[in-house]
Motif scaffolding. Structure first.
Motif, mmCIF file in Angstrom:
data_model
loop_
_atom_site.group_PDB
_atom_site.id
_atom_site.type_symbol
_atom_site.label_atom_id
_atom_site.label_comp_id
_atom_site.label_asym_id
_atom_site.label_seq_id
_atom_site.Cartn_x
_atom_site.Cartn_y
_atom_site.Cartn_z
ATOM 1 N N ALA A 123 0.827 -1.207 0.000
ATOM 2 C CA ALA A 123 0.000 0.000 0.000
ATOM 3 C C ALA A 123 0.861 1.256 0.000
ATOM 4 O O ALA A 123 0.539 2.247 -0.670
ATOM 5 C CB ALA A 123 -0.934 0.000 1.215
ATOM 6 N N VAL A 124 1.975 1.227 0.748
ATOM 7 C CA VAL A 124 2.898 2.358 0.738
ATOM 8 C C VAL A 124 3.509 2.530 -0.650
ATOM 9 O O VAL A 124 3.635 3.649 -1.163
ATOM 10 C CB VAL A 124 3.991 2.177 1.818
ATOM 11 C CG1 VAL A 124 5.096 3.213 1.662
ATOM 12 C CG2 VAL A 124 3.387 2.268 3.211
ATOM 13 N N LYS A 153 7.762 -2.528 11.069
ATOM 14 C CA LYS A 153 8.411 -3.377 10.078
ATOM 15 C C LYS A 153 8.422 -2.736 8.697
ATOM 16 O O LYS A 153 9.320 -2.985 7.890
ATOM 17 C CB LYS A 153 7.710 -4.737 10.014
ATOM 18 C CG LYS A 153 7.917 -5.610 11.242
ATOM 19 C CD LYS A 153 7.097 -6.885 11.124
ATOM 20 C CE LYS A 153 7.202 -7.735 12.375
ATOM 21 N NZ LYS A 153 6.328 -8.936 12.276
ATOM 22 N N VAL A 154 7.419 -1.907 8.418
ATOM 23 C CA VAL A 154 7.317 -1.274 7.103
ATOM 24 C C VAL A 154 8.096 0.044 7.073
ATOM 25 O O VAL A 154 8.212 0.672 6.029
ATOM 26 C CB VAL A 154 5.834 -1.081 6.727
ATOM 27 C CG1 VAL A 154 5.670 -0.428 5.371
ATOM 28 C CG2 VAL A 154 5.117 -2.428 6.718
ATOM 29 N N GLY A 155 8.660 0.473 8.212
ATOM 30 C CA GLY A 155 9.487 1.667 8.235
ATOM 31 C C GLY A 155 8.808 2.903 8.772
ATOM 32 O O GLY A 155 9.351 3.998 8.661
ATOM 33 N N PHE A 156 7.615 2.764 9.362
ATOM 34 C CA PHE A 156 6.952 3.905 9.982
ATOM 35 C C PHE A 156 7.675 4.249 11.282
ATOM 36 O O PHE A 156 8.246 3.385 11.923
ATOM 37 C CB PHE A 156 5.494 3.572 10.298
ATOM 38 C CG PHE A 156 4.563 3.564 9.119
ATOM 39 C CD1 PHE A 156 3.346 4.235 9.189
ATOM 40 C CD2 PHE A 156 4.871 2.881 7.959
ATOM 41 C CE1 PHE A 156 2.469 4.208 8.121
ATOM 42 C CE2 PHE A 156 4.009 2.841 6.887
ATOM 43 C CZ PHE A 156 2.790 3.515 6.967
ATOM 44 N N HIS A 157 7.596 5.524 11.643
ATOM 45 C CA HIS A 157 8.274 5.979 12.846
ATOM 46 C C HIS A 157 7.339 6.780 13.728
ATOM 47 O O HIS A 157 6.464 7.490 13.240
ATOM 48 C CB HIS A 157 9.498 6.832 12.495
ATOM 49 C CG HIS A 157 10.565 6.065 11.779
ATOM 50 N ND1 HIS A 157 11.508 5.303 12.436
ATOM 51 C CD2 HIS A 157 10.814 5.895 10.463
ATOM 52 C CE1 HIS A 157 12.303 4.731 11.558
ATOM 53 N NE2 HIS A 157 11.904 5.067 10.349
ATOM 54 N N CYS A 158 7.560 6.672 15.032
ATOM 55 C CA CYS A 158 6.703 7.348 15.998
ATOM 56 C C CYS A 158 6.846 8.855 15.898
ATOM 57 O O CYS A 158 7.948 9.386 15.872
ATOM 58 C CB CYS A 158 7.068 6.881 17.398
ATOM 59 S SG CYS A 158 6.160 7.724 18.717
ATOM 60 N N ALA A 179 4.041 7.840 11.147
ATOM 61 C CA ALA A 179 4.024 8.292 9.760
ATOM 62 C C ALA A 179 5.161 7.701 8.955
ATOM 63 O O ALA A 179 6.193 7.320 9.492
ATOM 64 C CB ALA A 179 4.103 9.815 9.707
ATOM 65 N N SER A 180 4.956 7.636 7.654
ATOM 66 C CA SER A 180 5.981 7.196 6.714
ATOM 67 C C SER A 180 5.900 8.104 5.507
ATOM 68 O O SER A 180 4.809 8.453 5.059
ATOM 69 C CB SER A 180 5.706 5.747 6.291
ATOM 70 O OG SER A 180 6.466 5.395 5.165
ATOM 71 N N ARG A 181 7.032 8.523 4.955
ATOM 72 C CA ARG A 181 6.965 9.377 3.770
ATOM 73 C C ARG A 181 8.238 9.281 2.952
ATOM 74 O O ARG A 181 9.276 8.840 3.430
ATOM 75 C CB ARG A 181 6.684 10.823 4.145
ATOM 76 C CG ARG A 181 7.842 11.551 4.819
ATOM 77 C CD ARG A 181 7.408 12.955 5.200
ATOM 78 N NE ARG A 181 8.485 13.708 5.796
ATOM 79 C CZ ARG A 181 8.301 14.851 6.440
ATOM 80 N NH1 ARG A 181 7.106 15.340 6.571
ATOM 81 N NH2 ARG A 181 9.313 15.497 6.942
ATOM 82 N N THR A 191 15.150 8.590 -7.265
ATOM 83 C CA THR A 191 15.800 7.369 -6.826
ATOM 84 C C THR A 191 14.751 6.376 -6.359
ATOM 85 O O THR A 191 13.569 6.642 -6.380
ATOM 86 C CB THR A 191 16.758 7.680 -5.666
ATOM 87 O OG1 THR A 191 15.989 8.260 -4.593
ATOM 88 C CG2 THR A 191 17.830 8.652 -6.090
ATOM 89 N N ASN A 192 15.211 5.210 -5.900
ATOM 90 C CA ASN A 192 14.277 4.215 -5.394
ATOM 91 C C ASN A 192 13.513 4.774 -4.204
ATOM 92 O O ASN A 192 14.013 5.630 -3.466
ATOM 93 C CB ASN A 192 15.027 2.949 -4.955
ATOM 94 C CG ASN A 192 15.638 2.245 -6.148
ATOM 95 O OD1 ASN A 192 15.127 2.340 -7.258
ATOM 96 N ND2 ASN A 192 16.740 1.553 -5.918
ATOM 97 N N ASP A 193 12.297 4.246 -4.005
ATOM 98 C CA ASP A 193 11.478 4.718 -2.892
ATOM 99 C C ASP A 193 12.196 4.522 -1.568
ATOM 100 O O ASP A 193 12.814 3.496 -1.323
ATOM 101 C CB ASP A 193 10.149 3.969 -2.843
ATOM 102 C CG ASP A 193 9.202 4.453 -3.924
ATOM 103 O OD1 ASP A 193 9.021 5.676 -4.017
ATOM 104 O OD2 ASP A 193 8.677 3.615 -4.672
ATOM 105 N N GLN A 194 12.088 5.507 -0.702
ATOM 106 C CA GLN A 194 12.679 5.429 0.616
ATOM 107 C C GLN A 194 11.633 5.839 1.629
ATOM 108 O O GLN A 194 10.809 6.696 1.380
ATOM 109 C CB GLN A 194 13.878 6.374 0.742
ATOM 110 C CG GLN A 194 15.005 6.055 -0.231
ATOM 111 C CD GLN A 194 16.126 7.055 -0.094
ATOM 112 O OE1 GLN A 194 16.336 7.610 0.969
ATOM 113 N NE2 GLN A 194 16.846 7.283 -1.155
ATOM 114 N N VAL A 195 11.671 5.202 2.777
ATOM 115 C CA VAL A 195 10.819 5.597 3.886
ATOM 116 C C VAL A 195 11.714 6.282 4.897
ATOM 117 O O VAL A 195 12.671 5.695 5.385
ATOM 118 C CB VAL A 195 10.131 4.373 4.521
ATOM 119 C CG1 VAL A 195 9.286 4.800 5.702
ATOM 120 C CG2 VAL A 195 9.249 3.684 3.481
ATOM 121 N N THR A 196 11.455 7.535 5.188
ATOM 122 C CA THR A 196 12.339 8.301 6.048
ATOM 123 C C THR A 196 11.666 8.618 7.367
ATOM 124 O O THR A 196 10.452 8.673 7.471
ATOM 125 C CB THR A 196 12.738 9.628 5.379
ATOM 126 O OG1 THR A 196 11.563 10.394 5.146
ATOM 127 C CG2 THR A 196 13.424 9.374 4.052
#
Length: 228
Positions: A123-124, A153-158, A179-181, A191-196
């Motif tokens: 979904a992300v 696990k998907v890279g979301f952060h508090c 949130a993830s973005r 570039t390739n998708d990144q979750v920061t």
């Protein structure tokens, strides 16, 4: 319409799934979902009620204001995949923000099998690559430890606790905002998708210290009693 295979999990537009399959999923999980969803009228668990919701899901999809998926598990021996959950990207905002919120559930009988993690990951990908959004946000009840593990696990952060509690279920509930973005580098360079990491509550700290603080916050949430 797109699907996103990974191992045995697919996302399909909800309105492409037979309505009887959707009804069956909700009836089977009515008690399981009750603590996490607003009160549902009896009509919600009928063919007519779900048919109306599927029509609405298709209209919102075509308008680009919400994307609702059936989480499907690939069957063996080339049999049709079966619906085991639902995931929605909603509250889509364009303009400078380009964001959405995500909500999901997986059938109780399929919990603990990594299905929600795979579905959320896809979904992300859809949000960033196809819908061209920059941010996906989830609000999770702190007692829902399993869902907190999924987004981690998907890279979301508090990002911390909101100032107000949701009353959509008829009673106050404190939610953990996560949130993830995509990174700004991705937007500029393709570039390739990144979750920061997004840590607006810790904006005065260095990137390294922000990461440590977010991990400390997540550990504290796991150790704390329910605040709901």
């Amino acid at each position: 319409m797109p699907t996103f295979p990974a191992n045995d999990v697919l996302l399909r537009p909800l309105f492409e799934v037979p309505v009887d399959e959707v009804v069956r999923l909700y009836i089977d999980n009515r008690t399981f979902l009750k603590p996490f969803e607003p009160p549902r009228p009896d009509a919600y668990f009928t063919r007519g009620g779900q048919r109306e919701l599927l029509d609405t899901a298709e209209r919102l999809w075509q308008g680009g204001s919400a994307y609702t998926f059936a989480i499907c598990r690939r069957a063996e021996n080339d049999q049709p995949s079966s619906m085991v959950g639902r995931l929605t990207l909603s509250n889509i905002v364009r303009g400078a923000w380009h964001s959405c919120t995500v909500g999901y559930f997986v059938s109780q009988r399929c919990n603990g099998q990594g299905i929600a993690t795979q579905a959320l990951s896809h979904a992300v990908d859809f949000a960033f690559q196809t819908a061209e959004l920059h941010r996906v946000q989830a609000a999770i009840m702190p007692r829902n430890k399993a869902s907190i593990r999924v987004v981690e696990k998907v890279g979301f952060h508090c990002e911390g606790w909101p100032n107000t509690t949701s009353t959509s279920m008829g009673f106050g509930r404190t939610t953990l905002s996560t949130a993830s973005r995509r990174s700004c580098g991705h937007l500029a360079a393709g570039t390739n998708d990144q979750v920061t990491a997004t840590a607006t509550s810790f904006s005065g700290f260095s990137e390294r210290d922000r990461g440590r603080l977010m991990q400390t916050a997540l550990r504290a949430l796991r150790a704390s009693p329910s605040r709901g």
